[in-house]
Design a protein around this motif. Structure first.
Motif, PDB file in Angstrom:
ATOM      1  N   ILE A 124       0.802  -1.252   0.009  1.00 18.04           N
ATOM      2  CA  ILE A 124      -0.100   0.074   0.014  1.00 18.04           C
ATOM      3  C   ILE A 124       0.976   1.306  -0.060  1.00 18.04           C
ATOM      4  N   GLY A 125       0.187   2.550  -0.608  1.00 17.70           N
ATOM      5  CA  GLY A 125       1.147   3.628  -0.527  1.00 17.70           C
ATOM      6  C   GLY A 125       0.520   4.678   0.519  1.00 17.70           C
ATOM      7  N   GLY A 126       0.154   3.902   1.547  1.00 15.11           N
ATOM      8  CA  GLY A 126      -0.368   4.968   2.646  1.00 15.11           C
ATOM      9  C   GLY A 126      -1.012   4.109   3.884  1.00 15.11           C
ATOM     10  N   PHE A 127      -1.250   4.857   4.835  1.00 14.24           N
ATOM     11  CA  PHE A 127      -2.114   4.002   6.018  1.00 14.24           C
ATOM     12  C   PHE A 127      -3.204   5.018   6.575  1.00 14.24           C
ATOM     13  N   GLY A 128      -3.934   5.132   5.451  1.00  8.90           N
ATOM     14  CA  GLY A 128      -5.176   5.827   5.708  1.00  8.90           C
ATOM     15  C   GLY A 128      -6.188   5.077   6.114  1.00  8.90           C
ATOM     16  N   PHE A 129      -7.207   5.433   7.062  1.00 10.35           N
ATOM     17  CA  PHE A 129      -8.205   4.326   7.330  1.00 10.35           C
ATOM     18  C   PHE A 129      -9.065   3.462   6.560  1.00 10.35           C
ATOM     19  N   GLY A 130      -9.452   4.219   5.408  1.00  8.50           N
ATOM     20  CA  GLY A 130     -10.160   3.662   4.452  1.00  8.50           C
ATOM     21  C   GLY A 130      -9.306   2.574   3.478  1.00  8.50           C
ATOM     22  N   LEU A 131      -8.169   2.878   3.223  1.00  7.55           N
ATOM     23  CA  LEU A 131      -7.367   2.079   2.481  1.00  7.55           C
ATOM     24  C   LEU A 131      -6.926   0.854   3.442  1.00  7.55           C
ATOM     25  N   VAL A 132      -6.518   1.004   4.436  1.00  3.64           N
ATOM     26  CA  VAL A 132      -6.191  -0.118   5.067  1.00  3.64           C
ATOM     27  C   VAL A 132      -7.384  -1.041   5.457  1.00  3.64           C
ATOM     28  N   SER A 133      -8.659  -0.806   5.913  1.00  4.91           N
ATOM     29  CA  SER A 133      -9.760  -1.241   6.102  1.00  4.91           C
ATOM     30  C   SER A 133     -10.079  -2.084   4.835  1.00  4.91           C
ATOM     31  N   HIS A 134     -10.034  -1.524   3.623  1.00  5.65           N
ATOM     32  CA  HIS A 134     -10.226  -1.996   2.489  1.00  5.65           C
ATOM     33  C   HIS A 134      -9.311  -3.421   2.402  1.00  5.65           C
ATOM     34  N   GLU A 135      -7.812  -2.914   2.521  1.00  2.87           N
ATOM     35  CA  GLU A 135      -6.998  -4.106   2.089  1.00  2.87           C
ATOM     36  C   GLU A 135      -7.116  -5.252   3.175  1.00  2.87           C
ATOM     37  N   LEU A 136      -7.527  -4.869   4.235  1.00  3.04           N
ATOM     38  CA  LEU A 136      -7.770  -5.879   5.367  1.00  3.04           C
ATOM     39  C   LEU A 136      -8.901  -6.752   4.803  1.00  3.04           C
TER      40      LEU A 136
END
Length: 336
Positions: A4-16
């Protein structure tokens, strides 16, 4: 493993979310990328809802619905002919595979009307297809087995179909009974009808309110419910469970039994106006279209209970639609 290119809440929750949808169970074909991306996007919404509260979750679901409705067509299922090397971004369409995919799951959750049952569907799907692949139809079969409900029409309209429903509403009160007429058209001609459960929030003259539900089965539905007090306002889908557009809500008189009474939509109209006649006993009526100056632009005799008026060649402006049986006449104003 994910990069991932960052640790924003939305991106992390999507990838999880991909731990379950995409990894533990993987889409069987590119046509069913929804199994990966639509579910992972909905995982993002669930993270917002359960960690930040319903308001945050609702805002996320609304953003998915608004994105999906930003264009009139497009299906979440991807036809095989659209899967090509030069068309990769059709597969990974943010609007269709991701956000419309998530909106479909949110609507399905509402149709089931039981969160414990909805999440049982998710869990059973994970268990049944663990370390394997699945299609959208596989998920549908699990949903039907767990809930005992039939989702053939649901998947035909939301997953394989295109667009979203557009509603025009009229309501009136008689002796404490609330009467609602809903005329449904669609943003995409390939999917002319959406059968769905819809919530309505009714506001009363004494300052109280309540939420009622009606199931829409046809392009025009009439509903009646005894509420015992005057309704002063109606809000459609107050918690944003369903993806729809509301063109108009108006108070009308008790006219639905008139031989010439009709409903029309969408209003405003882009190209084609759908006319729905309420009284099936009348076999012949005259349909006329006038401009705002009263000049007749179209006249025809109709024998069916519905008619489509092609207004694609009309200039933008206000028009009057008239239906007559030579004794009575009913007129509606529409905007193009």
């Amino acid at each position: 493993m994910t990069t991932i290119g960052g640790f924003g809440f939305g991106l992390v929750s999507h990838e999880l979310g991909h731990m379950w949808f995409g990894d533990h169970v993987t889409c069987a074909t590119w046509s069913d990328i929804w199994i990966n991306e639509g579910f992972a996007t909905y995982s993002n919404g669930l993270a917002e809802e359960y960690l930040h509260g319903w308001g945050a979750g609702k805002a996320f679901y609304e953003s998915c619905q608004n994105s999906a409705m930003s264009q009139p067509g497009g299906s979440t299922y991807i036809p095989e002919e659209e899967i090509r090397e030069d068309n990769v971004w059709r597969i990974f369409s943010g609007r269709l595979s991701y956000r419309k995919g998530a909106a479909i799951l949110h609507t399905l959750r509402h149709e089931i009307q039981d969160d414990s049952l909805f999440f049982a569907v998710m869990k059973t799907f994970q268990m049944q297809f663990a370390d394997s692949t699945a299609t959208g139809d596989d998920f549908r079969q699990v949903a039907e087995e767990v809930t005992g409900m039939d989702f053939e029409q649901f998947f035909a309209q939301w997953y394989y179909g295109e667009g979203y429903p557009i509603f025009n509403y009229e309501y009136y009160m008689v002796d404490g009974n609330f009467h609602l007429t809903a005329t449904q058209t669609s943003s995409a001609s390939s999917t002319p009808l959406f059968q769905l459960l819809m919530d309505y929030k009714l506001f009363f003259e004494d300052g109280t309110d309540t939420v009622v539900q009606f199931f829409h089965t046809d392009n025009i539905n009439t509903f009646e419910l005894f509420v015992g007090k005057e309704v002063t306002n109606v809000v459609v889908d107050p918690e944003s469970w369903t993806m729809e557009q509301v063109s108009n809500i108006s108070v009308t008189l008790q006219e639905t039994e008139w031989p010439v009474y009709f409903s029309a939509g969408p209003n405003p109209v882009k190209d084609h106006l759908n006319i729905y006649l309420m009284n099936p006993a009348v076999k012949e009526r005259i349909l006329s279209v006038y401009d705002i100056s009263g000049r007749m632009l179209l006249e025809k005799t109709i024998h069916e209970n519905s008619e489509v008026v092609d207004m694609s060649s009309f200039q933008k402006g206000v028009y009057l639609i008239s239906v007559s049986d030579h004794k009575q006449e009913f007129i509606r104003k529409v905007i193009r």
